[in-house]
Enzyme design. Structure first.
Site, PDB file in Angstrom:
ATOM      1  N   GLY A  23      11.953   4.630  -3.008  1.00  0.00           N
ATOM      2  CA  GLY A  23      11.749   5.237  -1.697  1.00  0.00           C
ATOM      3  C   GLY A  23      12.376   6.599  -1.495  1.00  0.00           C
ATOM      4  N   TRP A  36      11.537   9.648  -2.562  1.00  0.00           N
ATOM      5  CA  TRP A  36      10.621  10.734  -2.205  1.00  0.00           C
ATOM      6  C   TRP A  36      10.144  10.584  -0.762  1.00  0.00           C
ATOM      7  CZ3 TRP A  36       6.904  13.229  -6.222  1.00  0.00           C
ATOM      8  CH2 TRP A  36       7.655  13.703  -7.306  1.00  0.00           C
ATOM      9  N   ASP A  73       3.454   0.769  -4.344  1.00  0.00           N
ATOM     10  CA  ASP A  73       4.137   0.505  -5.613  1.00  0.00           C
ATOM     11  C   ASP A  73       3.971  -0.964  -5.963  1.00  0.00           C
ATOM     12  OD1 ASP A  73       6.325   0.275  -7.721  1.00  0.00           O
ATOM     13  OD2 ASP A  73       6.600   2.348  -7.086  1.00  0.00           O
ATOM     14  N   ASP A 131      -0.968  -2.791  -6.634  1.00  0.00           N
ATOM     15  CA  ASP A 131      -1.284  -1.936  -7.777  1.00  0.00           C
ATOM     16  C   ASP A 131      -2.238  -0.832  -7.340  1.00  0.00           C
ATOM     17  OD1 ASP A 131      -1.923  -0.807 -10.210  1.00  0.00           O
ATOM     18  OD2 ASP A 131      -2.505  -2.684 -11.183  1.00  0.00           O
ATOM     19  N   ASP A 160       4.789   9.917  -8.395  1.00  0.00           N
ATOM     20  CA  ASP A 160       5.891   9.835  -9.349  1.00  0.00           C
ATOM     21  C   ASP A 160       5.692   8.602 -10.229  1.00  0.00           C
ATOM     22  OD1 ASP A 160       8.182  11.040 -10.376  1.00  0.00           O
ATOM     23  OD2 ASP A 160       9.531   9.739  -9.247  1.00  0.00           O
ATOM     24  N   LYS A 197       3.782  13.481 -11.671  1.00  0.00           N
ATOM     25  CA  LYS A 197       4.609  13.482 -12.877  1.00  0.00           C
ATOM     26  C   LYS A 197       3.721  13.362 -14.104  1.00  0.00           C
ATOM     27  CE  LYS A 197       7.447   9.987 -13.476  1.00  0.00           C
ATOM     28  NZ  LYS A 197       8.713   9.254 -13.222  1.00  0.00           N
TER      29      LYS A 197
END
Length: 228
Positions: free
Chosen positions: A84, A86, A103, A119, A143, A183
């Site tokens: 959490g 970000w 997540d 998912d 991320d 990322k």
């Protein structure tokens, strides 16, 4: 891969006063090294002091300082939100923005943030995210990284598969002018994906923020100005 846009080699770390951790009877050498790194990491200490859930929060803080990612944003999707950090940065920088995070891992509640434990690769996830957000996003953050299996090439391919899905999602749902941050691994986005991003965004750059650990292979791709 483009040069690091933050410039230089200083990662903000110092060896002064470095703490050593003795290997406990039931602690492996690897876990001892991890604990020692945590104890001596200034970003970990800063996160504790400033109330962030993880040191990773400062990666977004530094990316925002460089690229002004969060400026004026009103609707944000956080892919791979756990734990959490970000989402906390977004909430502090843009307190009125709508934020939805997703997540596989459970995430403790965050005030002002809708959290989905599911998912992102599930067929229903993209529509669910937009439904919960209540509008089209002007910023998508990712991320996400696949669980590693210890095989470098396989781990890279699994994570890039998540990035590809995030890119596809961003292109489909971002409002014109919106931004996308994800990322990636050293080497950046592959040529085909980079071409897609450049076709759909005004600017596309790679960067490694100082908060990213020196030995980490992670970089970030920053695509800004979604074309209409």
């Amino acid at each position: 891969m483009a040069d690091n846009l933050f410039g230089g080699k200083n990662s903000g770390r110092t060896l002064a006063g470095k703490q050593k951790v003795k290997t406990a009877k039931r602690r492996t050498a690897g876990s001892t090294r991890w604990l020692e790194r945590q104890l001596n990491d200034p970003y970990v200490k800063r996160a504790h002091g400033e109330g962030y859930r993880s040191r990773a929060a400062y990666k977004l803080v530094e990316l925002d300082e460089k690229f002004h990612i969060l400026r004026g944003k009103k609707a944000v999707v956080d892919l791979g939100v756990a734990p959490g950090g970000w989402a906390q940065v977004v909430r502090r920088q843009q307190p009125k923005a709508a934020i939805v995070g997703i997540d596989l891992l459970p995430v403790d509640p965050l005030e002002g943030v809708i959290l989905l434990e599911m998912d992102f690769m599930h067929d229903s996830a993209p529509d669910r995210l937009i439904a919960e957000l209540g509008t089209a996003p002007d910023l998508i953050l990712s991320d996400m990284a696949a669980n590693t299996v210890g095989h470098k090439q396989t781990d890279h391919l699994r994570t890039m598969g998540l990035v590809e899905a995030a890119v596809d999602f961003a292109i489909k749902v971002l409002v014109p002018g919106g931004d996308f941050v994800a990322k990636v691994f050293a080497g950046g986005t592959d040529p085909a994906m980079l071409s897609i991003l450049k076709t759909n965004f005004t600017t596309v750059k790679h960067a490694k923020p100082p908060a990213s650990r020196k030995g980490s292979v992670e970089w970030y791709v920053i695509a800004q100005g979604k074309k209409g």
